[in-house]
Design an enzyme around this catalytic site. Structure first.
Site, PDB file in Angstrom:
ATOM      1  N   LYS A 198       0.846  -1.207   0.000  1.00 18.56           N
ATOM      2  CA  LYS A 198       0.000   0.000   0.000  1.00 18.56           C
ATOM      3  C   LYS A 198       0.881   1.257   0.000  1.00 18.56           C
ATOM      4  O   LYS A 198       0.688   2.161  -0.779  1.00 18.56           O
ATOM      5  CB  LYS A 198      -0.920  -0.033   1.223  1.00 18.56           C
ATOM      6  CG  LYS A 198      -1.796   1.175   1.340  1.00 18.56           C
ATOM      7  CD  LYS A 198      -2.771   1.050   2.492  1.00 18.56           C
ATOM      8  CE  LYS A 198      -3.457   2.391   2.732  1.00 18.56           C
ATOM      9  NZ  LYS A 198      -4.416   2.354   3.815  1.00 18.56           N
ATOM     10  N   GLU A 204      10.648  -4.548   4.421  1.00 19.01           N
ATOM     11  CA  GLU A 204      10.740  -5.955   4.028  1.00 19.01           C
ATOM     12  C   GLU A 204      10.421  -6.130   2.543  1.00 19.01           C
ATOM     13  O   GLU A 204      11.132  -6.798   1.796  1.00 19.01           O
ATOM     14  CB  GLU A 204       9.746  -6.808   4.837  1.00 19.01           C
ATOM     15  CG  GLU A 204      10.074  -6.941   6.313  1.00 19.01           C
ATOM     16  CD  GLU A 204       9.382  -5.881   7.158  1.00 19.01           C
ATOM     17  OE1 GLU A 204       9.145  -4.757   6.651  1.00 19.01           O
ATOM     18  OE2 GLU A 204       9.102  -6.165   8.335  1.00 19.01           O
ATOM     19  N   GLY A 256      -4.773  -1.978   4.997  1.00 21.28           N
ATOM     20  CA  GLY A 256      -3.952  -3.102   4.534  1.00 21.28           C
ATOM     21  C   GLY A 256      -4.602  -4.453   4.789  1.00 21.28           C
ATOM     22  O   GLY A 256      -4.679  -5.304   3.900  1.00 21.28           O
ATOM     23  N   ARG A 257      -5.112  -4.656   6.003  1.00 20.99           N
ATOM     24  CA  ARG A 257      -5.659  -5.976   6.348  1.00 20.99           C
ATOM     25  C   ARG A 257      -7.069  -6.181   5.803  1.00 20.99           C
ATOM     26  O   ARG A 257      -7.679  -7.222   6.037  1.00 20.99           O
ATOM     27  CB  ARG A 257      -5.621  -6.181   7.864  1.00 20.99           C
ATOM     28  CG  ARG A 257      -6.253  -5.050   8.673  1.00 20.99           C
ATOM     29  CD  ARG A 257      -5.854  -5.149  10.141  1.00 20.99           C
ATOM     30  NE  ARG A 257      -6.348  -4.024  10.932  1.00 20.99           N
ATOM     31  CZ  ARG A 257      -5.739  -2.859  11.068  1.00 20.99           C
ATOM     32  NH1 ARG A 257      -4.607  -2.631  10.418  1.00 20.99           N
ATOM     33  NH2 ARG A 257      -6.232  -1.906  11.827  1.00 20.99           N
ATOM     34  N   GLU A 342      -4.470  -6.717  14.971  1.00 21.29           N
ATOM     35  CA  GLU A 342      -4.024  -5.388  14.544  1.00 21.29           C
ATOM     36  C   GLU A 342      -5.191  -4.400  14.641  1.00 21.29           C
ATOM     37  O   GLU A 342      -4.996  -3.204  14.797  1.00 21.29           O
ATOM     38  CB  GLU A 342      -3.465  -5.441  13.113  1.00 21.29           C
ATOM     39  CG  GLU A 342      -2.571  -4.262  12.756  1.00 21.29           C
ATOM     40  CD  GLU A 342      -1.746  -4.469  11.494  1.00 21.29           C
ATOM     41  OE1 GLU A 342      -0.531  -4.738  11.593  1.00 21.29           O
ATOM     42  OE2 GLU A 342      -2.310  -4.376  10.390  1.00 21.29           O
ATOM     43  N   HIS A 373      -3.362 -33.308  17.464  1.00 21.65           N
ATOM     44  CA  HIS A 373      -2.180 -34.085  17.837  1.00 21.65           C
ATOM     45  C   HIS A 373      -1.062 -33.180  18.331  1.00 21.65           C
ATOM     46  O   HIS A 373       0.095 -33.595  18.374  1.00 21.65           O
ATOM     47  CB  HIS A 373      -1.735 -34.934  16.647  1.00 21.65           C
ATOM     48  CG  HIS A 373      -2.800 -35.906  16.233  1.00 21.65           C
ATOM     49  ND1 HIS A 373      -2.900 -37.165  16.784  1.00 21.65           N
ATOM     50  CD2 HIS A 373      -3.858 -35.772  15.392  1.00 21.65           C
ATOM     51  CE1 HIS A 373      -3.959 -37.781  16.267  1.00 21.65           C
ATOM     52  NE2 HIS A 373      -4.558 -36.951  15.425  1.00 21.65           N
ATOM     53  N   LYS A 502       9.431  -0.675  14.127  1.00 20.08           N
ATOM     54  CA  LYS A 502       9.976  -0.336  12.800  1.00 20.08           C
ATOM     55  C   LYS A 502      11.069   0.728  12.933  1.00 20.08           C
ATOM     56  O   LYS A 502      12.124   0.643  12.324  1.00 20.08           O
ATOM     57  CB  LYS A 502       8.865   0.229  11.894  1.00 20.08           C
ATOM     58  CG  LYS A 502       7.907  -0.787  11.341  1.00 20.08           C
ATOM     59  CD  LYS A 502       6.997  -0.107  10.322  1.00 20.08           C
ATOM     60  CE  LYS A 502       5.772  -0.942  10.019  1.00 20.08           C
ATOM     61  NZ  LYS A 502       4.785  -0.283   9.178  1.00 20.08           N
TER      62      LYS A 502
END
Ligand code: F6P
Length: 534
Positions: A198, A204, A256-257, A342, A373, A502
């Site tokens: 965005k 990253e 973003g999400r 978030e 399990h 950040k």
């Protein structure tokens, strides 16, 4: 002052010890404590909720004016107050005649135009009309992180049976291992790289994108021609050398999400094709309509939110487990971690005042039956109670493997039944008795076989994981988070909590690669820098 919360706490004090299994002895319990929409069924009968509690929770929603907040969100009002923006992800899936005004301007023509450009690009890429240096595109690599990765990656995996064209890969972690292992084996001459960000500044993503460009430049004379940008920062994408015809933009009012429905979903659209992608959007749009129109307890997002608030804010359970009995939804817990944590992992209200109750829960989970399990031991016999949220389909996509599916569904239902019913000491003694142990040893052993039970769960059942159903499921969770946020008084659309780390990472990076000392750092951080520096 509204006393809805106090009443709910009092109700919980009254019913905390009442066995849920006793509620489920009522044959009408299931029909009265479940809600349906289209092919979805939300069963919350296996919770401690009764009519009075449900009424109390619905009163909470009325007191918080969820209906007003919902209208404001859909209308394009700037409800994300700390960033001064609307939260209009619903516009990205709105139907062909929708009109939505932001600052007095209808945003829908632009949304539709971008969607049409995406569809044309995806069609060309899937059909061979888009030429890479080596001809037809075989692989697409989406580079993005957070919302620019989790949504498309989760949905692409979920809809694998509808995936018929180029292979899609997702790189998110700045760990060089991720891009290294992904690109290894791919042919740069037939690969397209999508840079999904965005902001087009995320460290990253920009680091991974530069590495991918270097990789491609080794064999392709014009690597930029095989790069695509999905971003709100058109200038950033242009500066990076991506031609405008391969830049798909979106407005800052798409969080973003919440962004899988627009350009950030391009990799999914390429995987399943524009027609199936339209069905995915249509599913979400149908959930939007349901959310806006269904009354009270018939409204799935509202009820899922109220169950969530009941467990977290009233019963005090700190986490909730998301347990999809659907291997292709294995990434759903990761996706929901961002969506829920978030959005609602916040300690102040919209006005900046301290939150007067606990924030949203810790969300975690894994696909069933694998989780059984691994960590279900704690779910059944640990000292913490974890409300479980199961997801399961009536039908799989492999008719020839229907016996697998029956076993899968049986396991899902068995787990919620076991969590609710438990096993008493008397039942445990009867089991142990068959072993013929000495009385002391038998008694000791019986304790290990006791399951306290009375552990709540909800089940979201659906007919089949189609694109439409997946769209509905994701939109259901989005609106659930919204309702929980409104009732808690939180702004669910900002994410200031990610900033500090950040900033510190930017300052630490030169200390790790250079010779500069880390004396200004605390003793622990300085010690770790000294150890890790190469
Ligand atoms: O770090 C948090 C965050 O801002 C998320 O909200 C977002 O989804 C992610 O980073 C990626 O951001 P971008 O799409 O701008 O690269």
């Amino acid at each position: 002052m509204d006393d809805s919360w106090d009443r709910l706490h009092a109700a919980w004090a009254d019913v905390a010890q009442r066995p849920i299994r006793a509620l489920c002895e009522d044959p009408d319990r299931f029909s009265r404590f479940s809600a349906r929409f289209d092919g979805l069924l939300l069963d919350y009968a296996k919770t401690a909720m009764d009519d009075g509690i449900r009424q109390g929770l619905l009163a909470l929603a009325r007191a918080a004016d969820v209906a007003g907040a919902r209208a404001a969100m859909f209308s394009g009002a700037a409800i994300n107050t700390t960033e001064g923006r609307a939260a209009l992800h619903t516009a990205l899936r709105a139907g062909p005649t929708a009109q939505i005004l932001v600052d007095g301007r209808d945003v829908m023509p632009e949304v539709r135009e971008t969607r049409a450009r995406m569809a044309a690009f995806a069609t060309a890429l899937r059909g061979g009309g888009f030429h890479a240096a080596g001809g037809r595109v075989t692989d697409v690599v989406n580079i993005g992180i957070g919302g620019s990765d989790l949504g498309p990656a989760m949905a692409t995996a979920a809809l694998a049976p509808y995936h018929d064209r180029p292979r899609c890969h997702f790189v998110s972690n700045v760990d060089g291992a991720h891009i290294h292992d992904t690109l290894q084996g791919l042919d740069p001459k037939t690969t397209v790289v999508i840079v999904a960000s965005k902001t087009f500044t995320t460290a990253e993503t920009m680091t991974n994108a530069a590495t991918a460009r270097d990789w491609m430049a080794r064999e392709v004379s014009e690597p930029g021609a095989q790069f695509v940008a999905l971003s709100s920062n058109g200038a950033g994408a242009a500066e990076w050398g991506i031609a405008p015809e391969r830049v798909f933009g979106f407005a800052d009012w798409v969080g973003g999400r919440y962004s899988v429905w627009g350009p950030i979903g391009l990799s999914l659209m390429i995987a399943i094709g524009p027609d199936q992608f339209d069905l995915f959007l249509g599913g979400a749009a149908s959930m939007d309509t349901h959310f806006r129109e269904a009354e009270g307890q018939d409204n799935l997002p509202v009820m899922l939110a109220l169950v969530g608030l009941w467990h977290r804010q009233v019963c005090g359970y700190p986490t909730r487990a998301v347990l999809p009995y659907e291997q292709r939804l294995a990434q759903l817990p990761d996706y929901l971690q961002q969506l829920e944590m978030e959005s609602n992992g916040k300690r102040v209200t919209r006005d900046g005042a301290p939150l007067s109750r606990v924030s949203g829960p810790i969300v975690w989970g894994a696909a069933g039956t694998n989780g059984q399990h691994a960590f279900y031991q704690l779910l059944h016999q640990g000292t913490d109670i974890v409300p479980c949220e199961f997801l399961v389909a009536a039908e799989g996509h492999e008719p020839e493997l229907a016996h697998h599916h029956a076993l899968l569904v049986a396991n899902c239902l068995a787990q919620s039944e076991a969590l609710m019913k438990g096993r008493s000491m008397q039942e445990a003694r009867a089991i142990v008795a068959a072993r013929g142990l000495a009385p002391d040893a038998a008694e000791r052993e019986a304790h290990h076989r006791v399951f306290p039970g009375n552990r709540p769960s909800v089940t979201l059942a659906f007919d089949k994981l189609t694109p439409r159903r997946l769209g509905q499921i994701i939109a259901l969770y989005e609106h659930r988070v919204f309702v929980e946020g409104v009732i808690l008084g939180i702004n669910s659309f900002d994410q200031w909590g990610v900033e500090l780390g950040k900033e510190l990472a930017t300052a630490l990076e030169p200390l790790l690669s250079g010779s500069e000392g880390a004396e200004d750092k605390d003793a622990s951080t300085a010690g770790l820098v000294a150890f890790l520096r190469r």
